[in-house]
Design a protein around this motif. Sequence first.
Motif, PDB file in Angstrom:
ATOM      1  N   GLY A  13       0.673  -1.230  -0.147  1.00 12.59           N
ATOM      2  CA  GLY A  13      -0.055   0.002   0.173  1.00 12.59           C
ATOM      3  C   GLY A  13       0.716   1.334   0.147  1.00 12.59           C
ATOM      4  N   VAL A  14       0.301   2.473  -0.285  1.00  7.58           N
ATOM      5  CA  VAL A  14       0.864   3.825  -0.370  1.00  7.58           C
ATOM      6  C   VAL A  14       1.527   4.031   1.180  1.00  7.58           C
ATOM      7  N   ASP A  15       2.345   4.913   1.263  1.00  6.40           N
ATOM      8  CA  ASP A  15       2.881   5.323   2.560  1.00  6.40           C
ATOM      9  C   ASP A  15       1.594   6.062   3.548  1.00  6.40           C
ATOM     10  N   LYS A  16       1.821   5.769   4.751  1.00  4.03           N
ATOM     11  CA  LYS A  16       0.770   6.077   5.870  1.00  4.03           C
ATOM     12  C   LYS A  16      -0.410   5.562   5.899  1.00  4.03           C
ATOM     13  N   ALA A  17      -0.531   4.374   4.996  1.00  8.97           N
ATOM     14  CA  ALA A  17      -1.892   3.657   4.692  1.00  8.97           C
ATOM     15  C   ALA A  17      -2.063   2.594   6.280  1.00  8.97           C
ATOM     16  N   GLY A  18      -0.988   2.500   6.889  1.00  7.72           N
ATOM     17  CA  GLY A  18      -0.916   1.670   8.282  1.00  7.72           C
ATOM     18  C   GLY A  18      -0.798   0.310   8.057  1.00  7.72           C
ATOM     19  N   LYS A  19       0.135   0.002   7.012  1.00 11.17           N
ATOM     20  CA  LYS A  19       0.372  -1.572   7.037  1.00 11.17           C
ATOM     21  C   LYS A  19       1.127  -2.205   8.100  1.00 11.17           C
ATOM     22  N   ALA A 141      -2.142  12.751   3.228  1.00 12.61           N
ATOM     23  CA  ALA A 141      -1.433  14.054   3.710  1.00 12.61           C
ATOM     24  C   ALA A 141      -1.950  14.326   5.060  1.00 12.61           C
ATOM     25  N   GLN A 142      -3.065  14.146   5.553  1.00 13.24           N
ATOM     26  CA  GLN A 142      -3.703  14.440   6.643  1.00 13.24           C
ATOM     27  C   GLN A 142      -3.049  13.705   7.882  1.00 13.24           C
ATOM     28  N   ARG A 143      -2.441  12.523   7.514  1.00 15.82           N
ATOM     29  CA  ARG A 143      -1.724  11.746   8.510  1.00 15.82           C
ATOM     30  C   ARG A 143      -0.348  12.382   8.757  1.00 15.82           C
ATOM     31  N   GLY A 144      -0.081  13.193   8.346  1.00 10.58           N
ATOM     32  CA  GLY A 144       1.134  13.903   8.907  1.00 10.58           C
ATOM     33  C   GLY A 144       2.140  13.711   7.706  1.00 10.58           C
ATOM     34  N   GLU A 145       3.530  14.436   7.704  1.00 10.68           N
ATOM     35  CA  GLU A 145       4.589  14.761   6.691  1.00 10.68           C
ATOM     36  C   GLU A 145       5.054  13.559   6.427  1.00 10.68           C
ATOM     37  N   PHE A 146       5.633  13.518   5.122  1.00 12.68           N
ATOM     38  CA  PHE A 146       6.591  12.326   5.109  1.00 12.68           C
ATOM     39  C   PHE A 146       7.617  12.303   5.895  1.00 12.68           C
ATOM     40  N   GLY A 147       8.441  11.341   5.960  1.00  6.30           N
ATOM     41  CA  GLY A 147       9.769  11.255   6.698  1.00  6.30           C
ATOM     42  C   GLY A 147      10.875  11.782   5.775  1.00  6.30           C
ATOM     43  N   THR A 148      12.156  11.458   6.328  1.00  5.96           N
ATOM     44  CA  THR A 148      13.203  12.049   5.494  1.00  5.96           C
ATOM     45  C   THR A 148      13.801  11.159   4.574  1.00  5.96           C
ATOM     46  N   GLU A 149      13.466   9.921   4.541  1.00  6.52           N
ATOM     47  CA  GLU A 149      13.889   8.788   3.699  1.00  6.52           C
ATOM     48  C   GLU A 149      13.818   9.219   2.011  1.00  6.52           C
ATOM     49  N   ARG A 150      14.451   8.521   1.408  1.00  2.53           N
ATOM     50  CA  ARG A 150      14.410   8.595  -0.104  1.00  2.53           C
ATOM     51  C   ARG A 150      13.037   7.981  -0.474  1.00  2.53           C
ATOM     52  N   TYR A 151      12.706   8.620  -1.287  1.00  2.00           N
ATOM     53  CA  TYR A 151      11.276   8.013  -2.121  1.00  2.00           C
ATOM     54  C   TYR A 151      10.074   8.862  -1.476  1.00  2.00           C
ATOM     55  N   GLU A 152      10.437   9.374  -0.109  1.00  2.00           N
ATOM     56  CA  GLU A 152       9.309   9.755   0.615  1.00  2.00           C
ATOM     57  C   GLU A 152       8.915  11.438  -0.116  1.00  2.00           C
ATOM     58  N   VAL A 153       8.122  11.208  -1.149  1.00  2.00           N
ATOM     59  CA  VAL A 153       7.916  12.452  -2.072  1.00  2.00           C
ATOM     60  C   VAL A 153       6.804  12.250  -2.579  1.00  2.00           C
ATOM     61  N   GLY A 154       5.662  13.263  -2.518  1.00  2.00           N
ATOM     62  CA  GLY A 154       4.294  13.240  -2.787  1.00  2.00           C
ATOM     63  C   GLY A 154       4.423  12.834  -4.347  1.00  2.00           C
ATOM     64  N   ASP A 155       5.091  13.602  -5.345  1.00  2.00           N
ATOM     65  CA  ASP A 155       4.925  13.373  -6.527  1.00  2.00           C
ATOM     66  C   ASP A 155       5.331  12.049  -7.131  1.00  2.00           C
ATOM     67  N   PHE A 156       6.536  11.414  -6.367  1.00  2.00           N
ATOM     68  CA  PHE A 156       7.263  10.058  -6.914  1.00  2.00           C
ATOM     69  C   PHE A 156       6.253   9.245  -6.348  1.00  2.00           C
TER      70      PHE A 156
END
Length: 212
Positions: A13-19, A141-156
């Motif tokens: 699943g996408v990031d922040k989905a709660g996997k 997005a409402q679940r908070g900002e992405f972290g700082t790891e590689r790939y944690e960018v909205g467009d990607f």
Amino acid sequence: MSCRRGALIVLEGVDKAGKTTQCKKLVQALKESGRQAEMMRFPDRTTKIGQLISAYLEKKSNLEDHTVHLLFSANRWELVPLMKQKLEQGISLVVDRYAFSGVAFTSAKPGFSLDWCMNPDVGLPKPDLVLFLQLHPTEAAQRGEFGTERYEVGDFQKIVMQKFELLMKDPSLNWQVIDAAKSIEDLHAEIKTHSETAITVAENQPIGELWK
Ligand code: NYM
């Protein structure tokens, strides 16, 4: 096979989905209902290969794109003997990310075909169930900002999502798309039901080979 084998259950699943939360809850619930279950996650950052991957994700090192893709795949293959052993012992494995993340993330980079990305993972133990936790980008997005790891960018991540959608069209796999906007408990109940069915179906079947 002398005993009934365990099922291979993958959460994607996408990031922040709660996997990760859902993987833990599922293992706990399966154990409480008297089944043997263990959690695994990919990348497994504890192995030597996993440490190379972890340094790359944390941006402490740079790796060429093909190279890192093959390392992610090698990180799965190095765990295959252990996975098969556990499945054959009747232990169900609940896995946080698998080859699908591998393909979706690399093929989101320019110049990588889905086919090329899938090849190194052909023949891995085939999941009996792939639960895809789907979450709308605004909800994520409402679940908070992405972290700082590689790939944690909205467009990607949007391109990654499109690649997951292509992979989900494969009818040879048991994909179940779940609405991750639900409450943790509702989501858990749905995931548990799908998992129990998959465990029953898998019991009397040999372990399959992915994308073969
Ligand atoms: N990832 C994960 C890949 O690029 N390829 C893979 O094969 C796998 C399994 O690593 N952004 C990416 C997806 C995530 C990151 O993050 C792992 P986490 O938080 O450890 O699941």
